[in-house]
Design a protein around this motif. Structure first.
Motif, mmCIF file in Angstrom:
data_model
loop_
_atom_site.group_PDB
_atom_site.id
_atom_site.type_symbol
_atom_site.label_atom_id
_atom_site.label_comp_id
_atom_site.label_asym_id
_atom_site.label_seq_id
_atom_site.Cartn_x
_atom_site.Cartn_y
_atom_site.Cartn_z
ATOM 1 N N TYR A 63 -0.223 2.319 -0.579
ATOM 2 C CA TYR A 63 0.461 3.455 -1.191
ATOM 3 C C TYR A 63 -0.525 4.432 -1.832
ATOM 4 O O TYR A 63 -1.562 4.023 -2.369
ATOM 5 C CB TYR A 63 1.405 2.981 -2.302
ATOM 6 N N VAL A 65 -0.583 6.940 -5.064
ATOM 7 C CA VAL A 65 0.159 6.916 -6.319
ATOM 8 C C VAL A 65 -0.187 8.133 -7.172
ATOM 9 O O VAL A 65 -1.363 8.433 -7.395
ATOM 10 C CB VAL A 65 -0.143 5.635 -7.120
ATOM 11 N N SER A 83 -4.410 4.631 -5.837
ATOM 12 C CA SER A 83 -3.859 3.992 -4.650
ATOM 13 C C SER A 83 -3.481 2.554 -5.010
ATOM 14 O O SER A 83 -4.038 1.960 -5.941
ATOM 15 C CB SER A 83 -4.869 3.992 -3.503
ATOM 16 N N GLU A 97 0.201 -6.866 -6.493
ATOM 17 C CA GLU A 97 -0.122 -5.440 -6.368
ATOM 18 C C GLU A 97 -1.480 -5.175 -7.004
ATOM 19 O O GLU A 97 -1.740 -5.614 -8.134
ATOM 20 C CB GLU A 97 0.935 -4.585 -7.052
ATOM 21 N N PHE A 99 -3.970 -2.004 -8.062
ATOM 22 C CA PHE A 99 -4.022 -0.545 -8.263
ATOM 23 C C PHE A 99 -5.449 -0.138 -8.584
ATOM 24 O O PHE A 99 -6.133 -0.761 -9.403
ATOM 25 C CB PHE A 99 -3.100 -0.136 -9.412
ATOM 26 N N TYR A 198 5.031 6.164 -6.116
ATOM 27 C CA TYR A 198 4.368 5.484 -4.998
ATOM 28 C C TYR A 198 4.851 6.060 -3.675
ATOM 29 O O TYR A 198 6.061 6.100 -3.434
ATOM 30 C CB TYR A 198 4.700 4.001 -5.009
ATOM 31 N N LYS A 200 4.414 5.398 0.333
ATOM 32 C CA LYS A 200 3.877 4.427 1.285
ATOM 33 C C LYS A 200 3.158 5.130 2.420
ATOM 34 O O LYS A 200 3.662 6.105 2.992
ATOM 35 C CB LYS A 200 5.012 3.560 1.841
#
Length: 203
Positions: A63, A65, A83, A97, A99, A198, A200
């Protein structure tokens, strides 16, 4: 499953295996009592991924972000970007997740774990990042459109007291998720602290 439950199930399995081997040598098959059978089935059900875990698996991917943070509700937010990568672990039971980006103009890295507890019937989340040595644990519910509301706490660096926050997530399209976090402002009233959008990739 929690560590305690996992160890208990492993111990139960070890005892059952030992009994089975002993009885096999005597030409007999082990039999469980109804109570033992019910206990084993309960633990197996607690550890089996279900439709809620399938929903988490559908979020796996990469993703872009966009980040917005507020310190004053009357002022415009600070904007950053980053991201995120999401993937399932532990046999489809937990989504992790990662980040990478910036927050309030500084480099920022974070890692979260997201799951669904078959025992409590609630979604849960554990978040850790490079701006803290602590962790934030949250719990909540999601509707049939995958819109979720969580409540969680973290320990304030100044007051040393726990701060309660409310988080919401919603999908504005099949590829865009919006996360929002609300917590008490300086006046004690709830204010919007953060918004992450987010998007995708590869869709």
């Amino acid at each position: 499953m929690t560590t305690k439950v996992a160890f208990r199930l492993a111990a139960w399995a070890a005892v059952a295996l030992s009994a089975s081997l002993a009885l096999a040598q005597e030409g007999k098959m082990p039999e469980m009592t109804p109570e033992q059978m019910a206990e084993m089935q309960a633990y197996m059900k607690a550890g089996t991924p279900g439709p809620e875990h399938a929903k988490l698996a559908a979020m796996a991917g990469n993703y872009d972000v966009k980040v917005k943070t507020w310190h004053d509700p009357s002022a415009p937010p600070m904007e950053d970007s980053g991201s995120a990568t999401r993937k399932m672990i532990l046999g489809g039971r937990v989504m992790v997740e990662e980040f990478n980006g910036s927050m309030m103009g500084m480099p920022f890295n974070g890692e979260g774990l997201h799951g669904f507890d078959n025992v409590t019937g609630k979604y849960w989340s554990l978040w850790m990042d490079s701006m803290s040595t602590g962790a934030m644990m949250s719990e909540g519910n999601c509707d049939d459109k995958n819109a979720c509301t969580y409540t969680g706490t973290w320990n304030d660096a100044v007051t040393k007291a726990p701060v309660k926050a409310r988080m919401t997530t919603r999908w504005t399209s099949p590829t865009v998720e919006v996360f929002e976090m609300y917590a008490p402002g300086k006046d004690g009233k709830e204010m919007k602290m953060m918004e992450l959008t987010y998007t995708k990739k590869g869709s």
